[in-house]
Design a protein around this motif. Structure first.
Motif, short mmCIF file in Angstrom:
data_model
loop_
_atom_site.label_atom_id
_atom_site.label_comp_id
_atom_site.label_asym_id
_atom_site.label_seq_id
_atom_site.Cartn_x
_atom_site.Cartn_y
_atom_site.Cartn_z
N ALA A 84 52.37 35.30 52.60
CA ALA A 84 51.39 35.41 51.52
C ALA A 84 51.25 34.07 50.82
N PHE A 85 50.00 33.71 50.53
CA PHE A 85 49.68 32.48 49.81
C PHE A 85 48.92 32.88 48.55
N LEU A 86 49.53 32.68 47.39
CA LEU A 86 48.89 33.00 46.12
C LEU A 86 48.35 31.70 45.54
N GLY A 87 47.07 31.45 45.81
CA GLY A 87 46.46 30.16 45.54
C GLY A 87 46.66 29.24 46.73
N TYR A 88 45.55 28.87 47.40
CA TYR A 88 45.64 28.06 48.63
C TYR A 88 44.64 26.93 48.53
N GLN A 89 45.13 25.73 48.32
CA GLN A 89 44.24 24.58 48.13
C GLN A 89 44.46 23.53 49.19
N THR A 102 43.57 29.81 42.51
CA THR A 102 44.56 30.62 41.81
C THR A 102 44.63 32.00 42.45
N GLY A 103 45.84 32.48 42.69
CA GLY A 103 46.03 33.82 43.22
C GLY A 103 47.05 34.59 42.40
N GLY A 134 45.44 25.10 39.37
CA GLY A 134 45.66 26.29 40.18
C GLY A 134 47.12 26.70 40.20
N GLY A 135 47.40 27.73 41.01
CA GLY A 135 48.77 28.19 41.14
C GLY A 135 48.82 29.65 41.55
N GLY A 136 50.03 30.19 41.62
CA GLY A 136 50.21 31.58 42.01
C GLY A 136 51.04 32.33 40.99
N GLN A 137 50.68 33.60 40.78
CA GLN A 137 51.40 34.45 39.83
C GLN A 137 51.76 35.79 40.48
N LEU A 138 53.02 36.14 40.41
CA LEU A 138 53.48 37.46 40.83
C LEU A 138 53.95 38.22 39.60
N ASN A 139 53.34 39.38 39.37
CA ASN A 139 53.72 40.23 38.23
C ASN A 139 54.16 41.58 38.76
N VAL A 140 55.42 41.92 38.56
CA VAL A 140 55.95 43.21 38.97
C VAL A 140 56.03 44.08 37.72
#
Length: 204
Positions: A84-89, A102-103, A134-140
């Motif tokens: 998985a790529f959360l934000g791919y630049q 941003t993902g 940009g960037g990636g965020q995981l929220n559980v």
């Protein structure tokens, strides 16, 4: 309701699922100052997904194009991916600037987000002025579960700065291998309201 995601044979994994793919949309070049924004909400039933590569938010490949922002909200069921790529630049095809990427994934009640190999937060191939947006965020979230083998940040260029992980309520994050590194850190790891982080032979 029930949603099943498989390849055309009905059994094997979907090879690639990209949400908010500005690289494909603006593939022929030309300027566009607007953003590519896509929100996918899978909370009204049960999902059963098998995917090889998941990309949330892929930046445009030409100069003067706006950012790509993707959000995936998961409810009941299992969303199983290999990578998985959360934000791919990537770098711009015309050698100049391109928009950021941003993902974000929110894992809600009775949902399982599983990554069998690697989840990359804020993947970048080049270091330009737009990358750091940009960037990636995981929220559980409460009663959600994320099971991830390895979490890395930044990609080859290690240029993004907005990579975060949040565990709230009775959310549960299980990591079995690695979380980021000394050279490629996650900006914040936040836990509150009874969230659980389980580390199994993890290096960080």
């Amino acid at each position: 309701s029930y949603m099943k995601l498989r390849n055309t044979d009905g059994v094997s994994r979907v090879s690639n699922l990209t949400i908010a793919d500005a690289a494909d949309y603006f593939a022929t070049g030309g300027a566009n100052s607007g953003a590519t924004k896509v929100n996918v909400t899978l909370t009204q039933g049960t999902v059963d997904a098998l995917i090889d590569t998941l990309i949330l938010g892929r930046n445009p490949r030409f100069t003067a194009n706006g950012p790509a922002n993707a959000k995936l909200f998961l409810g009941a069921g299992t969303f199983d991916v290999n990578n998985a790529f959360l934000g791919y630049q990537t770098g711009a095809d015309d050698g100049t600037e391109s928009g950021s990427a941003t993902g974000r994934i929110d894992v809600g009640a009775n949902g399982v987000f599983r990554v069998n190999d690697t989840m990359v937060l804020g993947y970048t191939e080049t270091n330009t002025s737009t990358v750091t947006d940009g960037g990636g965020q995981l929220n559980v979230l409460a009663d959600g579960t994320a099971e991830i083998n390895r979490i890395t940040a930044g990609g080859p260029a290690n240029a993004t700065t907005a990579n975060t992980i949040s565990i709230t309520g009775t959310g549960n994050l299980i990591v079995t291998n690695e979380i980021a590194s000394e050279d490629a850190k996650i900006l914040t790891l936040t836990m509150n309201g009874g969230g659980t982080l389980t580390l199994d032979s993890v290096s960080a």
